[in-house]
Scaffold this active site. Structure first.
Site, PDB file in Angstrom:
ATOM      1  N   SER A 208       0.813  -1.358  -0.185  1.00 58.96           N
ATOM      2  CA  SER A 208      -0.078  -0.144   0.076  1.00 58.96           C
ATOM      3  C   SER A 208       0.931   1.276   0.122  1.00 58.96           C
ATOM      4  O   SER A 208       1.961   1.428   0.409  1.00 58.96           O
ATOM      5  CB  SER A 208      -1.054  -0.036   1.311  1.00 58.96           C
ATOM      6  N   VAL A 211       1.811   2.503   3.585  1.00 51.86           N
ATOM      7  CA  VAL A 211       2.931   1.772   4.369  1.00 51.86           C
ATOM      8  C   VAL A 211       4.258   1.856   3.555  1.00 51.86           C
ATOM      9  O   VAL A 211       5.227   2.346   4.256  1.00 51.86           O
ATOM     10  CB  VAL A 211       2.640   0.141   4.358  1.00 51.86           C
ATOM     11  N   GLY A 212       4.159   2.287   2.222  1.00 50.17           N
ATOM     12  CA  GLY A 212       5.326   2.556   1.443  1.00 50.17           C
ATOM     13  C   GLY A 212       5.735   4.024   1.950  1.00 50.17           C
ATOM     14  O   GLY A 212       7.110   4.058   2.088  1.00 50.17           O
ATOM     15  N   GLU A 229       7.087  -0.302  -4.941  1.00 48.69           N
ATOM     16  CA  GLU A 229       5.848  -0.665  -5.823  1.00 48.69           C
ATOM     17  C   GLU A 229       4.589  -0.591  -5.376  1.00 48.69           C
ATOM     18  O   GLU A 229       4.312  -1.431  -4.367  1.00 48.69           O
ATOM     19  CB  GLU A 229       6.057  -2.198  -6.528  1.00 48.69           C
ATOM     20  N   CYS A 263      -2.446  -4.816  -8.239  1.00 53.35           N
ATOM     21  CA  CYS A 263      -2.543  -3.248  -8.422  1.00 53.35           C
ATOM     22  C   CYS A 263      -2.750  -2.706  -9.725  1.00 53.35           C
ATOM     23  O   CYS A 263      -3.002  -1.514 -10.061  1.00 53.35           O
ATOM     24  CB  CYS A 263      -1.295  -2.835  -7.753  1.00 53.35           C
TER      25      CYS A 263
END
Length: 357
Positions: A208, A211-212, A229, A263
């Site tokens: 997500s 979180v990234g 990613e 995604c």
């Protein structure tokens, strides 16, 4: 010791219990990878390439085993799971050519030349999501290993089984201990430690955007490299001069492949107004014609969502909208789960069907 019970999402039956690593166990795995790094880095490129090709061959010999494991672990269809296991093999084969081709550059400068070299970083931490456990594992570990790095890899809590097995196959292929270590655990424990541990010199994360962002901020504290990613929101665009029949026939697979857990799934279809009704008329039979079967059935084109929590979340998206039409779902019988697109009303009917047991 904390354990996670892996559940088959198609049957909601327990598959096995997997121990989850603590911070101390994660630290020990990182330290072992750090200790293995000098010998792996110093290995002649041709020998490292040979080991990666051998690893690919061992994976190839276990493609059906890995596929069967992923069907139970993640609910992927047999066709998808077989391709995914083969993709691990293909990535290893592809990157096995890299060790002998990591050339530096000679740059002319006044009075001589500058010479650059490609050097491995050290320990690379890879955090893998649950939607494509095998391919995303391979996309991270294969280039990292080829470049001479050692890898600590955290699979998703929901889908750790194929990663654990691939880690075992790496040892069978002859990779030295500590070169590839699979560390099952919580993201807040293992993944967080990848970010904060000073011996991990790069973090690769797929997941997500929220979180990234936290991973990127954490890596910045140590000026640690990271590759992210993150989520996407893709669309199909249908113009009036398109082959509407072909577009409608393929559109369902663009969004429903892997039960839409992708995604780059085409979550929207944008259709030129003049052909909207024609396209919709062609799309309905294509959607209803998808083979939504138990994923162990070789004819299945779509399996279940990864968990009951995810199923309920996705289903909530259509609770307060008018549904034009639906595809097949196990245990459902029209018209209880299907509404006409011409029917007015504030909500779609819920379907509480489960996969046949």
């Amino acid at each position: 010791m904390t354990v996670h019970t892996v559940v088959n999402p198609a049957t909601e039956q327990a598959v096995t219990d997997v121990p989850l690593a603590s911070v101390a166990q994660t630290d020990a795995a990182i330290e072992r990878a750090h200790e293995a790094f000098p010998a792996w880095r110093a290995m002649p490129p041709g020998e490292r390439a040979t080991l990666l090709r051998r690893f690919a061959a061992v994976v190839d010999a276990h493609v059906e085993e890995l596929a069967e494991l992923e069907v139970r672990n993640a609910g992927h269809t047999w066709g998808n799971a077989t391709w995914e296991a083969g993709n691990v093999r293909d990535c290893l084969n592809y990157y096995s050519a890299a060790p002998e081709r990591l050339f530096g550059r000679q740059i002319p400068v006044p009075g001589g030349i500058d010479v650059t070299f490609h050097e491995p970083l050290g320990v690379v931490g890879i955090i893998v999501p649950w939607n494509f456990p095998m391919p995303i594992m391979a996309w991270g570990m294969a280039p990292a290993l080829a470049a001479g790095n050692t890898v600590v890899l955290k699979p998703a809590e929901l889908t750790p089984l194929t990663a654990i097995r691939i880690g075992e196959l790496a040892l069978e292929a002859g990779l030295p201990e500590g070169v590839l270590t699979v560390v099952p655990g919580k993201g807040s424990v293992v993944g967080e430690r990848f970010v904060t541990h000073p011996l991990v010199r790069k973090v690769c994360f797929t997941g997500s955007t929220d979180v990234g962002k936290r991973i990127m901020a954490g890596c910045a504290e140590q000026v640690k490299r990271c590759t992210l990613e993150l989520g996407g929101k893709s669309a199909n665009v249908i113009f009036a001069d398109a082959d509407l029949r072909a577009a409608a026939a393929t559109a369902p697979y663009a969004v429903f492949d892997n039960a839409g857990q992708d995604c780059c799934a085409r979550s929207r279809i944008l259709v030129e107004r003049s052909v909207y009704d024609d396209f919709l008329a062609l799309l309905e039979p294509a959607v209803k014609g998808m083979a939504v079967l138990d994923p162990t059935d070789r004819a299945s084109e779509m399996g279940p969502l990864i968990s009951s929590l995810q199923r309920d979340r996705v289903r909530s998206y259509v609770d307060d909208v008018e549904v034009a039409f639906t595809g097949p779902a196990p245990g459902c019988r029209p018209p209880s789960c299907v509404r006409s697109r011409r029917t007015s009303g504030s909500g779609a009917r819920r379907c509480s069907a489960r996969w046949p047991r």
